[in-house]
Scaffold this motif. Structure first.
Motif, PDB file in Angstrom:
ATOM      1  N   ALA A 102       0.697  -1.416   0.290  1.00 23.34           N
ATOM      2  CA  ALA A 102      -0.397   0.041  -0.032  1.00 23.34           C
ATOM      3  C   ALA A 102       0.796   1.115   0.143  1.00 23.34           C
ATOM      4  O   ALA A 102       0.458   1.895  -0.696  1.00 23.34           O
ATOM      5  N   ALA A 103       1.525   1.001   0.830  1.00 23.54           N
ATOM      6  CA  ALA A 103       2.615   2.116   0.926  1.00 23.54           C
ATOM      7  C   ALA A 103       3.628   2.588  -0.775  1.00 23.54           C
ATOM      8  O   ALA A 103       3.439   4.121  -1.066  1.00 23.54           O
ATOM      9  N   GLY A 104       3.821   1.397  -1.367  1.00 21.42           N
ATOM     10  CA  GLY A 104       4.293   1.529  -2.111  1.00 21.42           C
ATOM     11  C   GLY A 104       3.467   2.694  -3.752  1.00 21.42           C
ATOM     12  O   GLY A 104       3.788   2.728  -4.540  1.00 21.42           O
ATOM     13  N   VAL A 105       2.139   2.017  -3.702  1.00 20.11           N
ATOM     14  CA  VAL A 105       1.033   2.282  -4.606  1.00 20.11           C
ATOM     15  C   VAL A 105       1.397   3.685  -4.239  1.00 20.11           C
ATOM     16  O   VAL A 105       0.895   4.673  -5.556  1.00 20.11           O
ATOM     17  N   ILE A 106       0.800   4.659  -2.933  1.00 22.59           N
ATOM     18  CA  ILE A 106       0.925   6.458  -3.110  1.00 22.59           C
ATOM     19  C   ILE A 106       2.451   7.233  -2.867  1.00 22.59           C
ATOM     20  O   ILE A 106       2.187   8.186  -2.240  1.00 22.59           O
ATOM     21  N   ALA A 139       6.931   0.373  -8.198  1.00 21.34           N
ATOM     22  CA  ALA A 139       7.618  -0.027  -9.211  1.00 21.34           C
ATOM     23  C   ALA A 139       5.935  -0.265 -10.354  1.00 21.34           C
ATOM     24  O   ALA A 139       5.716  -0.027 -12.057  1.00 21.34           O
ATOM     25  N   LEU A 140       5.881  -1.336  -9.551  1.00 23.16           N
ATOM     26  CA  LEU A 140       4.157  -1.356 -10.702  1.00 23.16           C
ATOM     27  C   LEU A 140       2.600  -1.179 -10.778  1.00 23.16           C
ATOM     28  O   LEU A 140       2.141  -0.775 -11.676  1.00 23.16           O
ATOM     29  N   LEU A 141       2.828  -0.075  -9.588  1.00 24.51           N
ATOM     30  CA  LEU A 141       1.354   0.280  -9.086  1.00 24.51           C
ATOM     31  C   LEU A 141       1.486   1.355  -8.478  1.00 24.51           C
ATOM     32  O   LEU A 141       0.140   2.029  -7.880  1.00 24.51           O
ATOM     33  N   GLY A 142       2.383   1.853  -8.470  1.00 22.33           N
ATOM     34  CA  GLY A 142       2.749   3.427  -8.477  1.00 22.33           C
ATOM     35  C   GLY A 142       0.984   4.275  -9.510  1.00 22.33           C
ATOM     36  O   GLY A 142       0.993   4.314  -9.656  1.00 22.33           O
ATOM     37  N   PRO A 170       3.338  -7.718  -5.959  1.00 18.92           N
ATOM     38  CA  PRO A 170       3.770  -7.237  -5.089  1.00 18.92           C
ATOM     39  C   PRO A 170       4.267  -8.272  -2.978  1.00 18.92           C
ATOM     40  O   PRO A 170       5.005  -8.204  -2.649  1.00 18.92           O
ATOM     41  N   ILE A 171       3.086  -8.796  -3.601  1.00 18.59           N
ATOM     42  CA  ILE A 171       2.496  -9.439  -2.374  1.00 18.59           C
ATOM     43  C   ILE A 171       3.729 -11.094  -2.284  1.00 18.59           C
ATOM     44  O   ILE A 171       3.811 -11.566  -1.521  1.00 18.59           O
ATOM     45  N   ILE A 172       3.236 -11.483  -3.817  1.00 17.31           N
ATOM     46  CA  ILE A 172       4.213 -12.644  -4.329  1.00 17.31           C
ATOM     47  C   ILE A 172       5.422 -12.492  -4.176  1.00 17.31           C
ATOM     48  O   ILE A 172       5.985 -13.329  -3.725  1.00 17.31           O
ATOM     49  N   ALA A 173       6.526 -11.214  -4.573  1.00 20.85           N
ATOM     50  CA  ALA A 173       7.857 -10.673  -4.750  1.00 20.85           C
ATOM     51  C   ALA A 173       7.990 -10.975  -3.194  1.00 20.85           C
ATOM     52  O   ALA A 173       9.241 -12.034  -3.179  1.00 20.85           O
ATOM     53  N   GLY A 174       7.608 -10.362  -2.298  1.00 19.70           N
ATOM     54  CA  GLY A 174       8.006 -10.426  -0.549  1.00 19.70           C
ATOM     55  C   GLY A 174       7.696 -10.795  -0.616  1.00 19.70           C
ATOM     56  O   GLY A 174       8.510 -11.394  -0.095  1.00 19.70           O
ATOM     57  N   MET A 175       6.682 -12.229  -0.484  1.00 17.16           N
ATOM     58  CA  MET A 175       6.769 -14.272  -0.148  1.00 17.16           C
ATOM     59  C   MET A 175       7.880 -14.548  -0.407  1.00 17.16           C
ATOM     60  O   MET A 175       8.164 -15.178  -0.130  1.00 17.16           O
ATOM     61  N   LEU A 176       8.522 -14.469  -2.006  1.00 14.30           N
ATOM     62  CA  LEU A 176       9.816 -14.992  -2.791  1.00 14.30           C
ATOM     63  C   LEU A 176      10.949 -14.987  -1.971  1.00 14.30           C
ATOM     64  O   LEU A 176      11.524 -16.004  -1.175  1.00 14.30           O
ATOM     65  N   ALA A 177      10.873 -12.963  -1.760  1.00 13.15           N
ATOM     66  CA  ALA A 177      12.517 -13.001  -0.657  1.00 13.15           C
ATOM     67  C   ALA A 177      12.608 -13.591   0.370  1.00 13.15           C
ATOM     68  O   ALA A 177      13.696 -13.434   1.315  1.00 13.15           O
ATOM     69  N   ARG A 178      11.659 -13.592   0.985  1.00 10.30           N
ATOM     70  CA  ARG A 178      11.089 -13.785   2.554  1.00 10.30           C
ATOM     71  C   ARG A 178      11.739 -15.245   2.544  1.00 10.30           C
ATOM     72  O   ARG A 178      12.309 -15.976   2.846  1.00 10.30           O
ATOM     73  N   ARG A 179      11.500 -16.113   1.034  1.00 11.96           N
ATOM     74  CA  ARG A 179      11.869 -17.657   1.123  1.00 11.96           C
ATOM     75  C   ARG A 179      12.951 -18.006   0.813  1.00 11.96           C
ATOM     76  O   ARG A 179      14.156 -19.273   0.945  1.00 11.96           O
ATOM     77  N   LEU A 180      14.385 -17.307  -0.122  1.00 15.60           N
ATOM     78  CA  LEU A 180      15.211 -17.370  -0.655  1.00 15.60           C
ATOM     79  C   LEU A 180      16.441 -17.510   0.511  1.00 15.60           C
ATOM     80  O   LEU A 180      16.305 -16.857   1.241  1.00 15.60           O
ATOM     81  N   PRO A 181      16.943 -18.619  -0.052  1.00 18.56           N
ATOM     82  CA  PRO A 181      18.263 -19.217   1.310  1.00 18.56           C
ATOM     83  C   PRO A 181      19.410 -18.679   0.975  1.00 18.56           C
ATOM     84  O   PRO A 181      19.846 -19.246   1.221  1.00 18.56           O
TER      85      PRO A 181
END
Length: 197
Positions: A102-106, A139-142, A170-181
Motif C-alpha cells: 500500500a505504501a508503494g502504491v501511494i 514500480a508496478l502500481l504507483g 508485490p505480495i508474491i514477490a515479498g513472500m518469495l524474497a522471504r523464502r530465498l535461502p
C-alpha cells in the motif's frame, strides 16, 4: 602531514568507499567504453550531440536527486526510528507485506523519492520481504504512474485491467524474497558516529 589532516584524509577515503561501491565504478568504466565506441563508430558530431544531451539530462536530474536526498536525510533524523522499528516488528507477517504494498502504491515521484524511503525502511529493521514488496508495488502500481502515463496514453479500461492483474504481484514477490535461502546485507550504518545515538 599533521594528525588532523591525516584523519581528514582517512575520513574522506572511507566516505568515498562507502558512497561509491564497485557497481558505481563498473558503470563508470562501461560509460567510458561506450563513449569510445560512439566516437569511433558514429564520429565526433554524434559524440558531441550525446554529450550535450547528457549535460541537459544531468542539469535536470541533479537538483531533483539532491532535493530528494535532503528530504530523506531530514526524514531519517525526524522519524521516530524506535517507534517505526517497533511497528515493523509487530507487522512482520502478511500484514507487513500488505502495508508495504500500500505504501508503494501511494509513494509519489520517481526513484529519487522511493529509494531513500526504501533505505530508511531497511535502516529501521524491515525484512527483505517488506522491502521487496514496497519497491515492487511502487514500480508496478504507483498511482502517479497510472494517472500520468497509463490513463492518458492507454485509456481507463487498460489501466484498470493492468492494475488489477498486477495487484497481487508485490505480495508474491515479498513472500518469495522471504523464502530465498540467501542472505542479504544492507548498508544500514555510516562509518561516522550518528550524533543522535
Amino acid at each position: 602531514m599533521t594528525d588532523d589532516a591525516q584523519a581528514g584524509q582517512i575520513r574522506w577515503s572511507s566516505l568515498l568507499r562507502t558512497a561509491f561501491g564497485a557497481s558505481f565504478w563498473a558503470f563508470v568504466v562501461l560509460a567510458f567504453v561506450m563513449a569510445g565506441v560512439c566516437y569511433a563508430v558514429l564520429g565526433p558530431e554524434a559524440f558531441a550531440s550525446a554529450i550535450g544531451s547528457d549535460k541537459e539530462r544531468l542539469a535536470d536530474l541533479i537538483p531533483r536527486v539532491a532535493a530528494a536526498q535532503i528530504v530523506a536525510g531530514f526524514v531519517w533524523v525526524l522519524l521516530p526510528r524506535d517507534r517505526l522499528s517497533g511497528f515493523l516488528k509487530r507487522n512482520r507477517g502478511q500484514r507487513g507485506l500488505l502495508l508495504a504494498a500500500a505504501a508503494g502504491v501511494i509513494t509519489p515521484g520517481g526513484p529519487a523519492s522511493a529509494y531513500p524511503f526504501l533505505a530508511i525502511l531497511a535502516g529501521t529493521g524491515a525484512d527483505r520481504g517488506i522491502l521487496v514488496a514496497y519497491i515492487s508495488s511502487w514500480a508496478l502500481l504507483g498511482m502517479q504512474r497510472i494517472i500520468i502515463w497509463d490513463i492518458p496514453l492507454m485509456g481507463m479500461d487498460f489501466s484498470v485491467v493492468r492494475f488489477l492483474i498486477s495487484l497481487p504481484l508485490p505480495i508474491i514477490a515479498g513472500m518469495l524474497a522471504r523464502r530465498l535461502p540467501i542472505g542479504i546485507a544492507f548498508a544500514t550504518s555510516s562509518p561516522h558516529k550518528d550524533p543522535h545515538e
